[in-house]
Scaffold this motif. Sequence first.
Motif, short mmCIF file in Angstrom:
data_model
loop_
_atom_site.label_atom_id
_atom_site.label_comp_id
_atom_site.label_asym_id
_atom_site.label_seq_id
_atom_site.Cartn_x
_atom_site.Cartn_y
_atom_site.Cartn_z
N THR A 1 -5.90 37.11 40.82
CA THR A 1 -6.23 36.53 39.54
C THR A 1 -5.82 35.08 39.54
O THR A 1 -4.75 34.73 39.99
N SER A 2 -6.66 34.24 39.01
CA SER A 2 -6.38 32.82 38.90
C SER A 2 -6.52 32.40 37.44
O SER A 2 -7.40 32.88 36.73
N ALA A 3 -5.65 31.51 37.00
CA ALA A 3 -5.74 30.99 35.64
C ALA A 3 -6.65 29.78 35.55
O ALA A 3 -6.82 29.21 34.49
N PHE A 4 -7.23 29.38 36.69
CA PHE A 4 -8.25 28.34 36.64
C PHE A 4 -9.51 28.95 36.03
O PHE A 4 -9.69 30.17 36.01
N GLU A 5 -10.40 28.12 35.53
CA GLU A 5 -11.58 28.59 34.80
C GLU A 5 -12.40 29.59 35.61
O GLU A 5 -12.94 30.53 35.06
N GLY A 6 -12.50 29.39 36.91
CA GLY A 6 -13.27 30.31 37.75
C GLY A 6 -12.71 31.72 37.75
O GLY A 6 -13.41 32.68 38.06
N GLY A 7 -11.43 31.88 37.40
CA GLY A 7 -10.81 33.19 37.37
C GLY A 7 -10.74 33.81 35.99
O GLY A 7 -10.48 35.00 35.86
N ILE A 8 -10.97 33.01 34.95
CA ILE A 8 -10.82 33.55 33.59
C ILE A 8 -12.05 33.40 32.71
O ILE A 8 -12.21 34.13 31.75
N ARG A 9 -12.91 32.46 33.01
CA ARG A 9 -14.08 32.22 32.13
C ARG A 9 -15.24 33.07 32.61
O ARG A 9 -15.78 32.86 33.69
N VAL A 10 -15.61 34.02 31.79
CA VAL A 10 -16.72 34.92 32.11
C VAL A 10 -17.59 35.08 30.87
O VAL A 10 -17.11 34.95 29.75
N ASN B 1 -11.80 21.99 24.38
CA ASN B 1 -12.07 21.41 25.70
C ASN B 1 -10.82 21.08 26.51
O ASN B 1 -10.92 20.73 27.67
N TRP B 2 -9.66 21.20 25.90
CA TRP B 2 -8.43 20.83 26.60
C TRP B 2 -7.67 22.06 27.06
O TRP B 2 -7.57 23.05 26.34
N LYS B 3 -7.12 21.96 28.28
CA LYS B 3 -6.38 23.08 28.86
C LYS B 3 -5.10 22.57 29.50
O LYS B 3 -5.12 21.66 30.31
N ARG C 1 4.44 23.39 38.27
CA ARG C 1 3.87 22.13 37.79
C ARG C 1 2.97 22.39 36.61
O ARG C 1 2.36 23.46 36.50
N TYR C 2 2.87 21.39 35.77
CA TYR C 2 1.92 21.40 34.65
C TYR C 2 0.69 20.60 35.04
O TYR C 2 0.80 19.58 35.73
N PHE C 3 -0.46 21.05 34.56
CA PHE C 3 -1.72 20.35 34.76
C PHE C 3 -2.43 20.29 33.41
O PHE C 3 -2.41 21.25 32.66
N LEU C 4 -3.06 19.17 33.13
CA LEU C 4 -3.84 19.01 31.92
C LEU C 4 -5.27 18.66 32.31
O LEU C 4 -5.49 17.72 33.09
N PHE C 5 -6.23 19.42 31.79
CA PHE C 5 -7.63 19.21 32.13
C PHE C 5 -8.48 19.05 30.87
O PHE C 5 -8.22 19.71 29.86
N ASP C 6 -9.46 18.20 30.96
CA ASP C 6 -10.49 18.07 29.93
C ASP C 6 -11.69 18.88 30.42
O ASP C 6 -12.48 18.40 31.24
N LEU C 7 -11.80 20.10 29.94
CA LEU C 7 -12.84 21.00 30.43
C LEU C 7 -14.24 20.55 30.05
O LEU C 7 -15.22 20.94 30.70
N GLY C 8 -14.36 19.73 29.03
CA GLY C 8 -15.66 19.21 28.64
C GLY C 8 -16.23 18.25 29.67
O GLY C 8 -17.44 18.17 29.88
N ASP D 1 -14.62 17.98 32.95
CA ASP D 1 -14.16 18.39 34.28
C ASP D 1 -14.02 19.92 34.31
O ASP D 1 -12.92 20.45 34.38
N HIS D 2 -15.15 20.63 34.27
CA HIS D 2 -15.07 22.09 34.22
C HIS D 2 -14.61 22.72 35.53
O HIS D 2 -14.31 23.90 35.57
N HIS D 3 -14.54 21.93 36.61
CA HIS D 3 -14.01 22.45 37.89
C HIS D 3 -12.50 22.23 38.01
O HIS D 3 -11.91 22.63 39.01
N GLU D 4 -11.92 21.57 37.00
CA GLU D 4 -10.47 21.32 36.98
C GLU D 4 -9.99 20.60 38.23
O GLU D 4 -9.07 21.03 38.91
N LEU D 5 -10.60 19.48 38.49
CA LEU D 5 -10.26 18.68 39.66
C LEU D 5 -9.37 17.49 39.33
O LEU D 5 -8.68 16.98 40.21
N VAL D 6 -9.36 17.05 38.07
CA VAL D 6 -8.63 15.84 37.70
C VAL D 6 -7.52 16.18 36.71
O VAL D 6 -7.79 16.50 35.55
N ASP D 7 -6.29 16.12 37.18
CA ASP D 7 -5.12 16.38 36.33
C ASP D 7 -4.86 15.15 35.47
O ASP D 7 -4.61 14.06 35.99
N LEU D 8 -4.90 15.32 34.15
CA LEU D 8 -4.72 14.21 33.22
C LEU D 8 -3.33 14.19 32.57
O LEU D 8 -3.12 13.47 31.60
#
Length: 174
Positions: free
Chosen positions: A1-10, A91-93, A117-124, A126-133
């Motif tokens: 299981t992953s908490a990234f969008e690919g593992g939770i968004r269905v 849009n924020w995660k 670590r903490y990561f902040l993503f703008d899903l609107g 960056d839906h692949h969660e590549l850029v930590d903001l």
Amino acid sequence: TSAFEGGIRVPGFIHFPRILKTNLNVTMPVVTSDILPTIMDVFQVESDHPDWVLDGISLLPYINHSRPVDSARQKPISIFFNNVKAIIDNNWKLLYNPEVGQCDLQAPYTAEYLMNRYFLFDLGKDHHELVDLSQTEQSRFMKMKEEMKELEISIIQSQREETKCLKIENFLFS
């Protein structure tokens, strides 16, 4: 299981012909904890414990068109399992300690990089969660980190007071 969008968004669907007369596309993120408040709202059932926190939101206002289907979610989605934590506020995660990534063992998603670590993503954007903001969006990062802490306090309160858990895991406030 992953908490990234690919593992939770269905995708999901609701079949309820008595209320849903036509197809409806809700683009707002929803979560399984929205099911109980929705059912309670449909059947006009009140909680036996109104002082207990009810996770999720009722989707009935979106289903019956009293709220636009493309409007913002009023309450963030929370995800807590093992030592993985995330809150999604439209849009924020904010994601903490995802353990596994989208491309395990491939930079930048190595296990060492993801741990504690903490990561902040703008899903609107960056839906692949590549850029930590988390460094460039400091005020949003701190606000969401505080929201995560408040959700964690609520979880402990529920464990102690509602379900009377004797042993409460100390996974909080990392």
